[in-house]
Design an enzyme around this catalytic site. Sequence first.
Site, short mmCIF file in Angstrom:
data_model
loop_
_atom_site.label_atom_id
_atom_site.label_comp_id
_atom_site.label_asym_id
_atom_site.label_seq_id
_atom_site.Cartn_x
_atom_site.Cartn_y
_atom_site.Cartn_z
N ARG A 11 31.64 13.00 -19.76
CA ARG A 11 30.56 13.81 -20.34
C ARG A 11 30.57 15.15 -19.61
O ARG A 11 30.84 15.20 -18.39
CB ARG A 11 29.20 13.11 -20.18
CG ARG A 11 28.03 13.92 -20.71
CD ARG A 11 26.76 13.08 -20.98
NE ARG A 11 26.12 12.56 -19.78
CZ ARG A 11 26.16 11.28 -19.41
NH1 ARG A 11 26.85 10.40 -20.12
NH2 ARG A 11 25.55 10.88 -18.30
N GLU B 144 25.57 18.42 -24.24
CA GLU B 144 26.18 17.37 -23.41
C GLU B 144 26.93 16.30 -24.20
O GLU B 144 26.56 15.13 -24.16
CB GLU B 144 25.11 16.71 -22.54
CG GLU B 144 23.86 16.23 -23.27
CD GLU B 144 22.89 15.53 -22.34
OE1 GLU B 144 23.29 14.58 -21.68
OE2 GLU B 144 21.72 15.97 -22.27
N TYR C 121 33.21 7.76 -24.52
CA TYR C 121 33.11 6.61 -23.61
C TYR C 121 33.94 5.45 -24.14
O TYR C 121 33.75 5.03 -25.30
CB TYR C 121 31.65 6.19 -23.45
CG TYR C 121 30.75 7.38 -23.15
CD1 TYR C 121 30.55 7.83 -21.86
CD2 TYR C 121 30.15 8.09 -24.20
CE1 TYR C 121 29.74 8.93 -21.60
CE2 TYR C 121 29.35 9.19 -23.96
CZ TYR C 121 29.15 9.62 -22.66
OH TYR C 121 28.36 10.73 -22.42
N ASP D 18 0.82 -1.21 0.00
CA ASP D 18 0.00 0.00 0.00
C ASP D 18 0.86 1.27 0.00
O ASP D 18 0.38 2.35 0.34
CB ASP D 18 -0.95 -0.01 1.21
CG ASP D 18 -0.19 -0.15 2.52
OD1 ASP D 18 1.03 -0.39 2.48
OD2 ASP D 18 -0.82 -0.01 3.58
N ASP E 25 19.85 20.03 -15.36
CA ASP E 25 20.46 18.77 -15.82
C ASP E 25 21.94 19.05 -16.09
O ASP E 25 22.28 19.66 -17.11
CB ASP E 25 19.73 18.33 -17.10
CG ASP E 25 20.22 17.00 -17.63
OD1 ASP E 25 21.05 16.36 -16.98
OD2 ASP E 25 19.74 16.61 -18.72
N GLU F 55 28.01 18.53 -19.33
CA GLU F 55 26.65 18.96 -19.71
C GLU F 55 26.26 20.25 -19.03
O GLU F 55 26.38 20.38 -17.81
CB GLU F 55 25.65 17.86 -19.31
CG GLU F 55 24.20 18.25 -19.55
CD GLU F 55 23.22 17.11 -19.27
OE1 GLU F 55 23.54 16.24 -18.44
OE2 GLU F 55 22.13 17.11 -19.89
N ASP G 167 25.96 12.89 -13.27
CA ASP G 167 24.91 13.53 -14.08
C ASP G 167 23.71 13.66 -13.16
O ASP G 167 23.03 12.66 -12.86
CB ASP G 167 24.62 12.64 -15.29
CG ASP G 167 23.60 13.24 -16.25
OD1 ASP G 167 22.89 14.18 -15.85
OD2 ASP G 167 23.51 12.75 -17.39
N HIS H 160 25.29 9.14 -28.09
CA HIS H 160 23.99 9.80 -27.83
C HIS H 160 23.92 11.13 -28.55
O HIS H 160 24.90 11.56 -29.18
CB HIS H 160 23.79 9.97 -26.32
CG HIS H 160 24.92 10.65 -25.60
ND1 HIS H 160 25.07 12.01 -25.59
CD2 HIS H 160 25.95 10.15 -24.87
CE1 HIS H 160 26.13 12.32 -24.86
NE2 HIS H 160 26.70 11.21 -24.43
N HIS I 73 19.04 18.05 -25.51
CA HIS I 73 17.58 17.94 -25.56
C HIS I 73 17.00 19.21 -24.96
O HIS I 73 17.68 19.92 -24.20
CB HIS I 73 17.10 16.72 -24.77
CG HIS I 73 17.71 16.61 -23.39
ND1 HIS I 73 17.19 17.26 -22.30
CD2 HIS I 73 18.82 15.97 -22.94
CE1 HIS I 73 17.94 17.00 -21.24
NE2 HIS I 73 18.95 16.23 -21.60
N HIS J 216 23.09 5.66 -18.81
CA HIS J 216 22.12 5.91 -17.74
C HIS J 216 22.36 4.95 -16.57
O HIS J 216 21.45 4.29 -16.08
CB HIS J 216 20.68 5.81 -18.27
CG HIS J 216 20.25 7.04 -19.01
ND1 HIS J 216 19.04 7.15 -19.66
CD2 HIS J 216 20.87 8.24 -19.20
CE1 HIS J 216 18.94 8.35 -20.22
NE2 HIS J 216 20.03 9.03 -19.95
N HIS K 217 13.74 15.67 -20.19
CA HIS K 217 13.82 15.53 -21.65
C HIS K 217 12.54 16.18 -22.15
O HIS K 217 11.52 15.52 -22.31
CB HIS K 217 13.93 14.06 -22.06
CG HIS K 217 15.21 13.43 -21.60
ND1 HIS K 217 15.40 12.09 -21.46
CD2 HIS K 217 16.40 13.99 -21.25
CE1 HIS K 217 16.63 11.83 -21.04
NE2 HIS K 217 17.25 12.98 -20.90
N1 GLY Z 1 20.36 12.92 -17.35
C1 GLY Z 1 19.99 12.47 -18.59
C2 GLY Z 1 20.44 13.37 -19.62
O1 GLY Z 1 21.41 14.07 -19.44
O2 GLY Z 1 19.84 13.50 -20.64
MN MN Z 2 22.12 14.83 -17.71
MN MN Z 3 20.66 15.86 -20.40
#
Ligand code: GLY
Ligand code: MN
Ligand code: MN
Length: 434
Positions: A400, A376, A380, A41, A256, A402, A245, A340, A344, A228, A351
């Site tokens: 990365r 970003e 890798y 619950d 982000d 960003e 991240d 990637h 975004h 991710h 996103h």
């Molecule tokens: N944290 C996911 C991205 O950077 O899009």
């Molecule tokens: Mn991110």
């Molecule tokens: Mn992002």
Amino acid sequence: MASLPFTHEEYRKRQARLLELIPTDGLVLIPTNPLAIRSNDVSYPFRANSYLLYLCGWADPESVFMARHNGDSWITALFVQPRDTKAEIWEGVRVGAEGASTGWPVDSAYSITDLDKEIREIITDDTEIFTILGLNTDLDSVLEGLKTSDPRKIIDSHRRLKSKREVELMQESAAIATAAHILAIKSTFPGIGEWQIQAIIEGHFAHSHSQWSYPSIVGGGDNATILHYKSNDRVINDGDLVLVDAGCEVEGYASDITRTWPVNGKFTEPQREIYELVLKAELAGIEACQAGSVWHSMHRATSAVLAQGLIDLEILDCSVEEAIGDGGDFNGPYRNFFMHGTGHFLGLDVHDVGGGRQGDEDGGPKLQPGMVLTVEPGLYFGSWRADIEIPERYSGIGVRIEDDVLITDEGPVVLTAKCPKAIDEIEALVGSAR
Ligand code: GLY
Ligand code: MN
Ligand code: MN
């Protein structure tokens, strides 16, 4: 009066922009997200549907936004959880229909228990229904067998242009996430657990009356090469990089940020080579965020820098054109290390809606002042890769970087500019709080 992040006037304008594109025999029904069960619950913390937040600021579960035309004008309404002492004793006092109709930017409000009855009274054979299916099973069953259209495309084109107040909230969100990253960098030492960095970051979010906008990614060493990565359960060894991240939400608006740093405060030569290359690509990506450019410009910019760098570092042995892909398809061998997109849209969803996705035609939407997006790029070199040969020198490195960027007529404004990313700054900061 409830304390909403925007004036009623701003919400009413958003509603009007949607409704002017809906035929007057249309009926708009937008449900919020369902509650998700975690165990028995106990539910996961509720997060309202971003369309409901956008149109009327309503953040409680089990609710539906409605708009219908009465022949003269549009009438908006909310269906909400009714007052219920038994439920309120356990979960807190509810606003109820009366409170919703006076404190929120709608003309009327009903109990959600009346949803079925009210809707059946309104719908005729000619009613065009605009709804989001799959979120509210009760609503779905009322509408079963009827033809419906999805209003999201219309709202998305508005949501992607942020107002002055939305930008203020996003700046606040960016400031909290920036402070959290700085705190984490300062607190890092060899042997720290990924979960401990996560706790520092999310502790700062909570302390700032905020919360994460997506599960924080804290990957040490090879884990930084999992895009991710979520388990955050490994100890980070001396000599490893850590990729963090993490972003938060303020009134639903996301930040982000990704930063990558050496846990011992000193980049090794191979780590430095990759870091400098990603940073150069990121700066080129940000520079490409100019009003009037197409979305894909920033991916072109980061890709050109990364492809050239991979050749200079002798990771790839081909021309830049070949590295990026025959015919400029952006699927060439550089993609083995940068898998990637470059960014975004960012807003009520991390996103965010409004396009800017791989495969958008004609280079994607044109960038306009008021849009907020991420830049970003990353590289890798997972030692676990079985499909390609990873150069020994770079094996186990993932980087990365960003930032969150506001498009303006005067050029890109980096909302996360105070989050350090120059190598000297980062090296000076690591572990400095210990
Ligand atoms: N944290 C996911 C991205 O950077 O899009
Ligand atoms: Mn991110
Ligand atoms: Mn992002």
